[in-house]
Scaffold this active site. Structure first.
Site, short mmCIF file in Angstrom:
data_model
loop_
_atom_site.label_atom_id
_atom_site.label_comp_id
_atom_site.label_asym_id
_atom_site.label_seq_id
_atom_site.Cartn_x
_atom_site.Cartn_y
_atom_site.Cartn_z
CG ASP A 447 65.04 -51.98 -32.44
OD1 ASP A 447 63.71 -51.47 -32.29
OD2 ASP A 447 66.07 -52.55 -31.49
CG ASP A 517 62.88 -56.77 -27.45
OD1 ASP A 517 62.92 -57.15 -27.84
OD2 ASP A 517 62.54 -55.79 -26.72
#
Length: 712
Positions: A447, A517
């Site tokens: 990430d 997301d």
């Protein structure tokens, strides 16, 4: 021959299966672009410089555009020589043609600047990879102020339309189309990575449709700041220049050094957007993705984030693993919170040791348990970031990107490590190697959760500080390359606050990407539709979660939305009812039956979610023997009494096909028709709100997955 050079006319002819790309030397020995478009029957059919009636051709149509006084098109190269001269004058030197690769060498002899233009032909997908290498063969440094990968040109017609992907956090990959008018249209990123706001993809069409018409497209393989400029004047051809962003960038090219740009992939379809997307999808599978895993099926994964957030520990992860195995999950992934003093997003980033309170005996007991359930084990990391509240930052405050005498702006309570530094790069390589060596880990979710703000690098001399933008990305690639070679069994996923790092640069090292997301199953339809224009379904991770409301969307709808790519599950299994588990198990089984077609087949968009009453996508095997249809209602456009006529694509006309529904042991036939009938007349899906009122189900969200099979 795919690449031909005519010695008399001094023209290079580059041809793929359906595309021609032509350029040559004019009477001043300058490299000019003549044509990009459909492949023509004879080389003599292509235009030359004599076929253009333009007002300013000698200041336009440069095959490689430089900053010089007689150039009016956006430049690819701008430098400053040791004596302050900023005029780049390149003359033809020679060329090399071998194995579908053309290299044309140009030189500014007075200052010892050599530029090599590379053209790699991918014949079967009508794609050319373009990049350049700049070499300093002088005895003095040359300051590069702008360096792009290529310039290309298209016909200036009133119908020319630019298509691109835009968005923001949780709303990435939104497709936009607009008329190309005079002036410049700039698509770019300045945030340090690919970015969620625009993606380095473009296409230009001339009233093309999904299945017909001319579509020209390009993607840039770069994970840092990038820039695409589309430029139009009244008479000249439309010019497109793409590459590294020149904003806040310089690079000091020392004597005997070279600079190689990222690749720009350009391509052409004469069969509309569908063919353009399919060519890109399979080009990525065959040429871009790491080939050791490119054609291996992606496993159904479960990620524990929504269930436990930062409160992970050995016991609650084992409980979730048991439940995940129960529904057929093949890969169990522990997300944030397993390391350092990481109990929130305020501390611990940078301290990559296993938290002894949460995992007293390390990760091994959990990993062994997950493996005993028949699943692979994965874990989340964010190596490029550091919390100020961490041992790493306390020991190395100089390791973050910063300007002296300026604030160190935090975002999400974190700062960015300066990967342009060799010591930072080696630190990340070392701890990641240790993590993967000491633990039987099969999967890494990597990430990056913020943008670069104060882009300083005070440890190097001022005239080299703006190299940070490229050296950061080069070192990132070096880390990923090192880890892949050292741990070839590990699958890697690229994530950046959702889809903030999706490009053909990182995809040379990443097997898949975290798309957004936002996992709301209806919101995802637009995101996934836009994604499909540029990137393969196999690359796209799509999750079943509780985002948007567990009770709002039927579980089947959530699954069907997520089955359009590589399937993941992130919902809190602790809140699943027995009925939920039964539905999930059946849907996972269904996905496993169709995933080879979804991940490896040819995708057809049957509708657009923003234009139609429904969103339908079809996938078809290369041999056209099997297919899948994923259908989801768009409740914003649906009427009360709707019957939807679905027309399929790609089937063979004279063969008989059947449409089936259900998992293998419970399949039922819906209809049989010939391929041509399915394409021309279609078949009906009954989709009325009243059906759901009578059955007591949700009147809003309805979906189906249908199988297509050729009948012997």
């Amino acid at each position: 021959m795919p690449i031909t050079f005519n010695e008399k006319s001094k023209i290079w002819y580059l041809e793929t299966q359906n595309m021609g790309y032509i350029f040559g030397l004019d009477n001043l020995e300058k490299l000019k672009n003549y044509y990009w478009g459909p492949k023509l029957p004879r080389l003599e059919d292509y235009p030359t410089d004599k076929d253009y009636i333009v007002t300013d051709r000698y200041s336009w149509n440069h095959e490689f555009s430089t900053r010089s006084e007689n150039n009016h098109v956006e430049h690819c190269l701008k430098v400053e020589y040791f004596d302050g001269v900023r005029d780049v004058i390149l003359n033809y030197e020679n060329y090399i043609n071998e194995d579908n690769l053309l290299i044309v060498s140009l030189i500014d002899a007075y200052y010892g600047l050599r530029v090599r233009l590379f053209y790699q032909l991918i014949e079967e997908y009508d794609i050319i990879e373009r990049w350049i290498e700049v070499e300093n063969s002088s005895l003095k440094p040359i300051k590069i102020e702008d360096i792009k990968s290529a310039s290309v040109y298209l016909e200036n017609e009133k119908t020319a339309r630019l298509n691109y992907l835009c968005g923001m956090w949780a709303n990435e990959f939104c497709l936009r189309s607009e008329e190309i008018n005079e002036g410049k249209k700039v698509l770019e990123s300045r945030v340090g990575n690919t970015g969620p706001y625009l993606n380095p993809y473009f296409s230009i069409d001339y009233e093309a449709k999904e299945d017909k018409g001319r579509v020209y497209f390009g993607l840039l393989g770069w994970s840092g700041n990038w820039k695409i400029v589309v430029q139009k004047r009244i008479y000249e051809r439309i010019a497109i220049v793409a590459g590294i962003n020149d904003w806040d960038f310089t690079y000091l090219l020392e004597p005997s050094q070279s600079f190689i740009t990222p690749k720009l992939m350009i391509g052409f379809s004469n069969e509309g957007f569908s063919k353009a997307s399919q060519n890109l999808h399979h080009y990525q599978l065959d040429y871009i993705l790491p080939q050791d895993k490119a054609h291996k099926l992606r496993k159904v994964l479960y990620n524990s984030w929504e269930a436990t957030t930062f409160n992970v520990n050995e016991e609650n992860q084992k409980q979730l693993a048991q439940k995940a195995a129960q529904i057929g999950v093949e890969l169990f992934v522990v997300d944030d919170g397993w390391f350092g003093k990481r109990n929130s997003d305020k501390a611990g980033l940078g301290d990559w040791y296993v938290n002894p309170e949460k995992f007293p005996k390390g990760l091994k007991p959990l990993i062994d348990y997950v493996k005993s359930l028949g699943m692979d084990f994965g874990i989340w990391v964010e190596p490029e970031m550091v919390n100020p509240d961490s041992d790493l930052y306390r020991n190395h405050p100089d390791w973050v990107i910063n300007f002296p005498n300026r604030p160190r702006t935090e975002q999400r309570n974190q700062l960015i490590l300066n990967l342009a530094r060799e010591d930072v790069k080696e630190y990340i390589k070392e701890f990641m190697d240790k993590l993967l060596t000491e633990n039987n880990i099969d999967f890494i979710k990597w990430d990056m959760n913020r943008h670069i703000f104060e882009s300083g690098w005070p440890e190097v001399e001022p005239n080299k500080q703006r190299e940070i933008w490229v050296r950061y990305v080069w070192n990132l690639y070096d880390i990923w390359n090192y880890l892949r070679k050292k741990h070839p069994h590990v699958t890697f996923e690229s994530c950046s606050s959702g889809g903030g790092r999706v490009d053909l640069g990182i995809l040379r090292y990443a097997d898949q990407v975290w798309t957004s997301d936002n996992t709301d199953p209806f919101d995802r339809l637009e995101i996934q539709e836009g994604f499909s224009y540029a990137y393969a379904p196999k690359i796209m991770m799509a999750w079943v979660t509780d985002w948007g409301g567990k009770d709002k969307y039927p579980l089947e709808y959530r699954f069907h939305s997520a089955m359009m790519g590589s399937l993941g599950i992130g919902a809190d299994l602790n809140k699943f009812t027995p009925d939920d588990f039964a539905i999930a198990k059946k849907q996972v089984q269904l996905y496993k039956e169709i995933r080879d077609i979804v991940q490896e087949g040819f995708q057809y968009r049957l509708s657009s979610v923003n234009k139609e009453r429904y969103f339908a996508v079809q996938y078809l095997t290369k041999d056209k023997n099997e297919g899948v249809i994923i259908y989801l209602r768009n409740p914003r456009k649906f009427g009360l009494f709707d019957r939807v006529n679905i027309k399929l694509k790609g089937l063979e006309d004279n063969y008989l096909y059947g449409i089936y529904e259900g998992i293998k042991d419970e399949e039922k036939e819906i209809i049989q028709l010939t391929g041509k009938a399915f394409k021309e007349r279609g078949f009906i899906i009954e989709d009325s709100y009243l059906d759901f009122f009578y059955n007591g189900k949700s009147p809003l969200f309805y979906s189906r997955i249908l199988k297509v099979k050729k009948i012997d």
